[in-house]
Structure formats: structure tokens, C-alpha cells
Design a protein around this motif. Sequence first.
Motif, PDB file in Angstrom:
ATOM      1  N   ILE A  62       0.659  -1.350   0.350  1.00 56.92           N
ATOM      2  CA  ILE A  62      -0.017   0.425   0.085  1.00 56.92           C
ATOM      3  C   ILE A  62       1.169   1.062   0.257  1.00 56.92           C
ATOM      4  N   SER A  63       2.043   1.456  -0.017  1.00 55.21           N
ATOM      5  CA  SER A  63       2.513   2.833   0.374  1.00 55.21           C
ATOM      6  C   SER A  63       3.037   2.964  -1.258  1.00 55.21           C
ATOM      7  N   GLY A  64       3.346   4.358  -1.218  1.00 54.00           N
ATOM      8  CA  GLY A  64       2.697   4.991  -2.611  1.00 54.00           C
ATOM      9  C   GLY A  64       1.915   5.759  -2.615  1.00 54.00           C
ATOM     10  N   PRO A  65       1.219   6.136  -3.641  1.00 53.93           N
ATOM     11  CA  PRO A  65       0.076   7.004  -3.260  1.00 53.93           C
ATOM     12  C   PRO A  65      -1.132   6.499  -4.096  1.00 53.93           C
ATOM     13  N   ASN A  66      -1.948   6.228  -3.575  1.00 56.77           N
ATOM     14  CA  ASN A  66      -3.244   5.566  -3.770  1.00 56.77           C
ATOM     15  C   ASN A  66      -3.688   3.949  -4.164  1.00 56.77           C
ATOM     16  N   ARG A  67      -2.679   3.557  -3.121  1.00 54.07           N
ATOM     17  CA  ARG A  67      -3.453   2.348  -2.919  1.00 54.07           C
ATOM     18  C   ARG A  67      -3.682   1.599  -1.831  1.00 54.07           C
ATOM     19  N   ALA A  68      -3.821   2.447  -0.742  1.00 47.53           N
ATOM     20  CA  ALA A  68      -4.168   2.193   0.081  1.00 47.53           C
ATOM     21  C   ALA A  68      -6.042   1.562  -0.167  1.00 47.53           C
ATOM     22  N   PRO A  69      -6.627   0.168   0.850  1.00 51.07           N
ATOM     23  CA  PRO A  69      -7.889   0.029   0.729  1.00 51.07           C
ATOM     24  C   PRO A  69      -8.501   0.297   0.893  1.00 51.07           C
ATOM     25  N   ALA A  70      -9.762   0.538   0.755  1.00 56.44           N
ATOM     26  CA  ALA A  70     -10.729   0.643   1.345  1.00 56.44           C
ATOM     27  C   ALA A  70     -10.899   1.078   2.527  1.00 56.44           C
ATOM     28  N   ARG A  71     -11.378   1.312   3.901  1.00 57.34           N
ATOM     29  CA  ARG A  71     -11.578   1.167   5.693  1.00 57.34           C
ATOM     30  C   ARG A  71     -12.873   0.647   5.796  1.00 57.34           C
ATOM     31  N   HIS A  72     -13.190  -0.032   6.625  1.00 61.15           N
ATOM     32  CA  HIS A  72     -14.221  -0.319   6.994  1.00 61.15           C
ATOM     33  C   HIS A  72     -14.784   0.041   8.651  1.00 61.15           C
ATOM     34  N   VAL A  73     -13.983   0.993   8.768  1.00 59.53           N
ATOM     35  CA  VAL A  73     -13.798   2.143  10.588  1.00 59.53           C
ATOM     36  C   VAL A  73     -13.783   3.289  10.576  1.00 59.53           C
ATOM     37  N   THR A  74     -14.211   4.192  11.130  1.00 61.55           N
ATOM     38  CA  THR A  74     -14.136   4.727  10.807  1.00 61.55           C
ATOM     39  C   THR A  74     -12.750   5.248  12.003  1.00 61.55           C
ATOM     40  N   LEU A  75     -12.837   6.928  11.177  1.00 60.52           N
ATOM     41  CA  LEU A  75     -10.754   7.287  11.529  1.00 60.52           C
ATOM     42  C   LEU A  75     -11.122   8.906  12.467  1.00 60.52           C
ATOM     43  N   MET A  76     -10.473   8.450  13.281  1.00 59.36           N
ATOM     44  CA  MET A  76     -10.939  10.080  14.245  1.00 59.36           C
ATOM     45  C   MET A  76      -9.027  10.672  14.978  1.00 59.36           C
ATOM     46  N   GLN A  77      -8.982  11.567  14.704  1.00 59.57           N
ATOM     47  CA  GLN A  77      -7.703  12.623  14.981  1.00 59.57           C
ATOM     48  C   GLN A  77      -7.500  13.299  16.307  1.00 59.57           C
ATOM     49  N   ILE A  78      -7.133  13.240  17.209  1.00 57.07           N
ATOM     50  CA  ILE A  78      -7.094  14.233  18.536  1.00 57.07           C
ATOM     51  C   ILE A  78      -5.433  14.552  18.204  1.00 57.07           C
ATOM     52  N   PRO A  79      -5.222  15.322  17.917  1.00 54.01           N
ATOM     53  CA  PRO A  79      -3.972  15.834  18.162  1.00 54.01           C
ATOM     54  C   PRO A  79      -3.720  16.273  19.425  1.00 54.01           C
ATOM     55  N   THR A  80      -2.182  16.011  19.816  1.00 50.92           N
ATOM     56  CA  THR A  80      -2.242  17.168  21.510  1.00 50.92           C
ATOM     57  C   THR A  80      -1.082  17.362  20.803  1.00 50.92           C
ATOM     58  N   THR A  81      -1.195  17.924  20.028  1.00 48.05           N
ATOM     59  CA  THR A  81       0.815  19.418  19.439  1.00 48.05           C
ATOM     60  C   THR A  81       0.247  19.638  18.746  1.00 48.05           C
ATOM     61  N   ALA A  82       0.871  21.308  18.695  1.00 50.28           N
ATOM     62  CA  ALA A  82       0.315  21.935  17.148  1.00 50.28           C
ATOM     63  C   ALA A  82       1.806  21.901  16.194  1.00 50.28           C
ATOM     64  N   GLY A  83       1.686  20.693  16.135  1.00 52.20           N
ATOM     65  CA  GLY A  83       2.940  20.637  14.782  1.00 52.20           C
ATOM     66  C   GLY A  83       2.651  19.911  13.253  1.00 52.20           C
ATOM     67  N   THR A  84       2.462  18.782  13.960  1.00 51.05           N
ATOM     68  CA  THR A  84       2.367  17.958  12.342  1.00 51.05           C
ATOM     69  C   THR A  84       1.343  18.001  11.083  1.00 51.05           C
ATOM     70  N   GLY A  85       0.077  18.427  12.295  1.00 52.91           N
ATOM     71  CA  GLY A  85      -0.972  18.649  11.318  1.00 52.91           C
ATOM     72  C   GLY A  85      -1.484  17.612  10.531  1.00 52.91           C
ATOM     73  N   SER A  86      -1.154  16.192  10.851  1.00 56.33           N
ATOM     74  CA  SER A  86      -1.277  14.966  10.107  1.00 56.33           C
ATOM     75  C   SER A  86      -2.969  14.611  10.582  1.00 56.33           C
ATOM     76  N   GLU A  87      -3.163  15.633  11.414  1.00 56.01           N
ATOM     77  CA  GLU A  87      -4.778  15.066  11.159  1.00 56.01           C
ATOM     78  C   GLU A  87      -5.290  15.473  10.352  1.00 56.01           C
ATOM     79  N   ALA A  88      -5.067  16.774   9.492  1.00 52.86           N
ATOM     80  CA  ALA A  88      -5.761  17.002   8.483  1.00 52.86           C
ATOM     81  C   ALA A  88      -5.698  16.077   6.963  1.00 52.86           C
ATOM     82  N   GLY A  89      -4.589  15.579   6.554  1.00 57.67           N
ATOM     83  CA  GLY A  89      -4.644  15.493   5.477  1.00 57.67           C
ATOM     84  C   GLY A  89      -4.968  13.422   5.191  1.00 57.67           C
ATOM     85  N   THR A  90      -4.210  13.176   4.272  1.00 58.67           N
ATOM     86  CA  THR A  90      -4.076  12.329   4.049  1.00 58.67           C
ATOM     87  C   THR A  90      -2.590  11.096   3.442  1.00 58.67           C
ATOM     88  N   ARG A  91      -1.760  11.500   4.229  1.00 59.12           N
ATOM     89  CA  ARG A  91      -0.405  11.239   4.165  1.00 59.12           C
ATOM     90  C   ARG A  91       0.189  10.708   5.458  1.00 59.12           C
TER      91      ARG A  91
END
Length: 370
Positions: free
Chosen positions: A114-143
Motif C-alpha cells: 500500500i506504500s506510495g500514492p492511492n494504493r491503500a484499500p478502503a477502510r471499514h472503520v471510522t477514523l478520528m484524529q485528536i492531536p496533542t501537539t500543534a505541529g505535524t498537521g497529520s490530522e488534516a491529511g491523507t499521508r
Amino acid sequence: MLDQPLEILQPGCVRVGAGQARRVGQTLPERQLSRPLIVADVFNANRLDALGLPGDTPCVTVRPEPDLADLAAAVEAARAAQPDVVIGFGGGSAMDVAKLVSVMLAHNVAFDDISGPNRAPARHVTLMQIPTTAGTGSEAGTRALVTEPDTLRKIATESPHMLADMVVLDPELTVSLPAQVTAATGVDALAHCVEAFTSRRAHPVIDHYAREGIRLIGQFLPRAIQDGTDLEARAALLLASFYGGVCLGPVNTTAGHAVAYPLGTRHHLPHGLANALMFPHVLAANAEHCPQKTAEITEALGLAKDLPLAEAAHDFCAGLGLTMGLRDHSIPEDDLAQMAEEAHAIRRLLDYNPRDLSRDDILALYRAAY
């Protein structure tokens, strides 16, 4: 430039404000979710009560800069728990692993599949993100990034299936951050905005997010360091970090992150600190290739105008309490050339830097930062 194609993907729901994290426990049943799995770093694994969840909620802990073994262990634990919602709770490492777990737990796939772009399979669970630092911005993205142990390379996976269904930005969760961590993660968010703003792929729509992120950091990062309980400043930094994450999707980072990565993979410096150490030198190296935008950045950060740019940006970071020499963080000088070799190979970032950087150019950046 507004006629250039652009796609922006953002989480389905974003809740911002003090006290929002404590609502998670009541939000899940409202969404017909009953089997949460937390992915967290060690510190946050010990404060799950901040989310209003039961004490027996299963939690997978991850190390900073997680590698493939960490990911495999997390996926195995998730399959045993059979959650209907995966919650990333922490910094970028926890949130990136949460993304990958969410798409891998129901499928018999290896990370290489699944590494690389657009190879990950569809997920069957909900995903919630809760950042505890104000830096990576990972919560906003798809990478998501994971380190390959044999090569020490950061391998990226990107897919719309890894976009969060819900994000919670609660400044109360960041009050406990020490001043130096606040500073380093804040400069990481700054780097996301600056690098996207000056990228060869820069787009006017993303420039809007980048400008506002830079402005918020320039205004509120010193305040948060001076008073860690300043909830307005903490909220502003979470928002700036989120904006930086929005920038990462369509545009992404450039040389600043490329030269920071070896500091993390080879010498285990925290990602935010690695970016902060290199930020002044990359900003100055690129300046003549994007002079108008560089002028906007210096104005927003209030950088001294009577100093060379690298020195002024160095003083900005040092004024946040960061020790800014590579030598001060036990980086061996005889490793700079190998780091330059590794950084130069990260073409997915360097090819979009506003200035072409050779291995020797990158080595000069490391030496200037040393």
C-alpha cells in the motif's frame, strides 16, 4: 494560476475549542460506535480519561518515528481488538499509525502493498484524529510516514481512504506541552506552511491557508511559550498546524523537510526540532528564488530586517528557547556528508523546491546549521 487543477480533501467534521476532547466519550454512541481503539504515544496512553472514555478502552502505544515493526505490532493488536473506530491520540507518529491501522486491519495486506500514492484499500472503520501537539498537521491529511529500518528512509503512503472522519482540536490537550516542545512543533507547522507557500507546486488556494498559518504562528507561538496556559494562543497554534496539514495534501513540503528527515531517522531527533534546526538555512537558501513570498514570511514573523535572513530566522527560533546548533544535539560532524547524500535522494520533496539543490548545496546547509 487559479485555473490550475487542484483537489483539496478535508476531514468530514472538525471540532475546535476547549473541552471538545472530553465529549469524545459521548460522541461515539451518538455515531453508533461502541468499540474504540486508541493509537497513542506513551504519554497520552496514560491520560485516556481526557477523552471521556472508559478506563478499559484498548490502546496501542507507538514510539516516536515509528518503523515497520511498530506498524506491524499495531495492526496485530487492532485485529485482536476488532474496533469500529480507530482514534489517533498524540502527535504525528500516533496519528500516522492510526491512519495505516485503519486501512490495514481488515485486509491481508503488507505495508509494501500500500506504500506510495492511492494504493491503500478502503477502510471499514471510522477514523478520528485528536492531536496533542500543534505541529505535524497529520490530522488534516491523507499521508502517513513510516521508517524503513534497513535503509532509514521514511516511506510515504497517501490515500483518500486515510482521511479522518472527525478531528478534534482541543487546546486544553496541549497545555501540558513543555515550552521547548511547543517551540519545536510550532516551527514544524511553520515549515509546512512556508514550504508549501514557496513550492514550485504552490497554488493560490493553498497559499491562503499557508499565509494564515504563518501569521498565526508569528503572532501566537511566542505567547504560548511565555504562558503555556494561554488557551487562545494554544488554539491558534492548533489551527495553524491544521492549516499546515491542509497545505501538505495538494502541495506538500520541499527541501526543509528533506534535510530534516536524516536528523530523525539517523540520530533520533524529534521531527519538530529537526525542522526547526534547518528552517533558517533553507529559508535563506531559497529566498532569491521566491523573493516576494519570502518578504511576506519575514513580515509575518517579525524577523529583523537589518540582519542577513538566515541570522534573523535563527534568532527567531532561538528566541523561542531552542538551541539551534546541530553540534548541540550530538550530531557528529563526520556524518553530515552521508546525511546530505540521503537528503538529496528524497526527490518527492526536492524536485518541488524553488531552488535546485545539489548534494554539495545540502552539505553546505548542514554545515551552516552545525
